[in-house]
Write a protein that holds these residues in place. Structure first.
Motif, short mmCIF file in Angstrom:
data_model
loop_
_atom_site.label_atom_id
_atom_site.label_comp_id
_atom_site.label_asym_id
_atom_site.label_seq_id
_atom_site.Cartn_x
_atom_site.Cartn_y
_atom_site.Cartn_z
N GLY A 201 0.81 -1.21 0.00
CA GLY A 201 0.00 0.00 0.00
C GLY A 201 0.85 1.26 0.00
O GLY A 201 0.52 2.24 -0.67
N ALA A 202 1.97 1.23 0.73
CA ALA A 202 2.86 2.39 0.79
C ALA A 202 3.54 2.62 -0.56
O ALA A 202 3.73 3.77 -0.98
N LEU A 203 3.92 1.55 -1.24
CA LEU A 203 4.55 1.69 -2.57
C LEU A 203 3.57 2.30 -3.57
O LEU A 203 3.94 3.14 -4.39
N LEU A 204 2.32 1.88 -3.50
CA LEU A 204 1.30 2.42 -4.39
C LEU A 204 1.03 3.90 -4.10
O LEU A 204 0.85 4.71 -5.02
N ALA A 205 1.04 4.26 -2.82
CA ALA A 205 0.73 5.63 -2.41
C ALA A 205 1.95 6.55 -2.44
O ALA A 205 1.82 7.77 -2.33
N GLY A 206 3.16 5.97 -2.58
CA GLY A 206 4.38 6.77 -2.53
C GLY A 206 4.72 7.22 -1.13
O GLY A 206 5.32 8.29 -0.93
N ASP A 207 4.36 6.41 -0.13
CA ASP A 207 4.66 6.72 1.27
C ASP A 207 6.05 6.18 1.59
O ASP A 207 6.19 5.10 2.17
N TRP A 208 7.08 6.95 1.25
CA TRP A 208 8.45 6.44 1.34
C TRP A 208 8.95 6.23 2.77
O TRP A 208 9.75 5.31 3.00
N PRO A 209 8.55 7.00 3.78
CA PRO A 209 8.97 6.68 5.15
C PRO A 209 8.56 5.27 5.56
O PRO A 209 9.33 4.56 6.22
N VAL A 210 7.34 4.83 5.19
CA VAL A 210 6.90 3.47 5.51
C VAL A 210 7.72 2.45 4.73
O VAL A 210 8.16 1.44 5.27
N VAL A 211 7.96 2.73 3.45
CA VAL A 211 8.75 1.80 2.62
C VAL A 211 10.15 1.62 3.18
O VAL A 211 10.64 0.50 3.33
N GLU A 212 10.80 2.71 3.52
CA GLU A 212 12.18 2.65 3.98
C GLU A 212 12.31 2.05 5.37
O GLU A 212 13.40 1.61 5.76
N ALA A 213 11.22 2.01 6.13
CA ALA A 213 11.26 1.41 7.48
C ALA A 213 10.92 -0.08 7.45
O ALA A 213 10.99 -0.74 8.49
N THR A 214 10.59 -0.62 6.29
CA THR A 214 10.17 -2.01 6.18
C THR A 214 11.38 -2.92 6.07
O THR A 214 12.37 -2.58 5.42
N ASP A 215 11.30 -4.10 6.69
CA ASP A 215 12.42 -5.04 6.67
C ASP A 215 12.59 -5.66 5.29
O ASP A 215 11.67 -5.69 4.46
#
Length: 246
Positions: A201-215
């Motif tokens: 969902g973050a990749l689709l929305a461009g929510d990069w803080p969530v993407v970069e915090a993912t393992d």
């Protein structure tokens, strides 16, 4: 012959005769265009490297019966210079070009959103500020959404129900459009981890803080699901995807 101007991304090239090339372009206002660059393979060509894949160019073209003819070309952004020295970014960028070529199937039909999305994706890929795989996955999901194949990562793609508090929808199926509830689950559905669904969902929305915090494990699982979703809606896997580490 009538002339027109447009900006474009060079998607691919093919040799034509002894010195010419056919250039496939994704243009801003005219969609997918195939045009001839005369004499471009000669060392004395006025176009030089301006009509190589990944290049963002401003063009003047003359309308032809079957293929248009490129009469002028000016480089706007040489994305190839930022991708050519890095194998991982280059291969991911190649997938982006092939995806755009496949999704914009109708020639001459304007596709401004796909064009802007590709320019932005290539700029992010060439900058090196984010991991190539994450930029690629975000681009693939967004380009599919623009083409009308937006996946669902929160409500059930089949019945539309939202998960109840504390109970997520557990199943994912590309053919059904994304996440499914237990009632709508179909055979062959995957059961991704909660963090994987969140990062999709973050990749689709461009929510990069969530993407970069993912393992890393969840990111890899997300990439696998993105590839499967893309292959289903394009009806076959991309040739260039075989060279990308997923």
């Amino acid at each position: 012959m009538p002339l027109y101007r447009d900006e474009a991304i060079v998607l691919r090239t093919h040799k034509l005769g002894e010195a010419d090339r056919i250039i496939t372009l994704l243009t801003r206002q005219h969609g997918l265009v195939r045009a001839v660059a005369k004499g471009v393979r000669r060392t004395s060509s006025k176009f030089g490297s301006r009509l190589e894949p990944f290049t963002h160019v401003d063009l003047q073209l003359a309308e032809g019966r079957n293929l248009d003819i490129i009469t002028q070309a000016e480089t706007l952004s040489p994305f190839s210079s930022g991708l050519g020295a890095d194998y991982e970014r280059y291969t991911a960028g190649t997938v982006m070009l092939e995806t755009a070529d496949r999704l914009v199937a109708e020639e001459r039909e304007p596709s401004v959103q796909q064009f802007l999305l590709l320019v932005g994706g290539l700029r992010a890929m060439a900058s090196g500020e984010r991991a190539p795989g994450q930029v690629l996955d975000s681009y693939l999901l967004r380009s599919l959404a623009v083409a009308g194949y937006a996946p669902s990562f929160d409500h059930c793609a089949r019945c539309g129900t939202l998960p109840s508090e504390g109970n997520r929808h557990r199943w994912f199926n590309p053919s059904m459009g994304g996440i499914l509830c237990a009632t709508c689950r179909v055979p062959g559905s995957a059961s991704p981890a909660p963090d994987t669904v969140a990062v999709l969902g973050a990749l689709l929305a461009g929510d990069w803080p969530v993407v970069e915090a993912t393992d890393a494990r969840s990111l890899k699982e997300a990439s696998t699901l993105v590839s499967a979703y893309l292959a289903w809606h394009l009806e076959r896997a991309l040739r260039s995807m075989a060279y990308v580490e997923r």
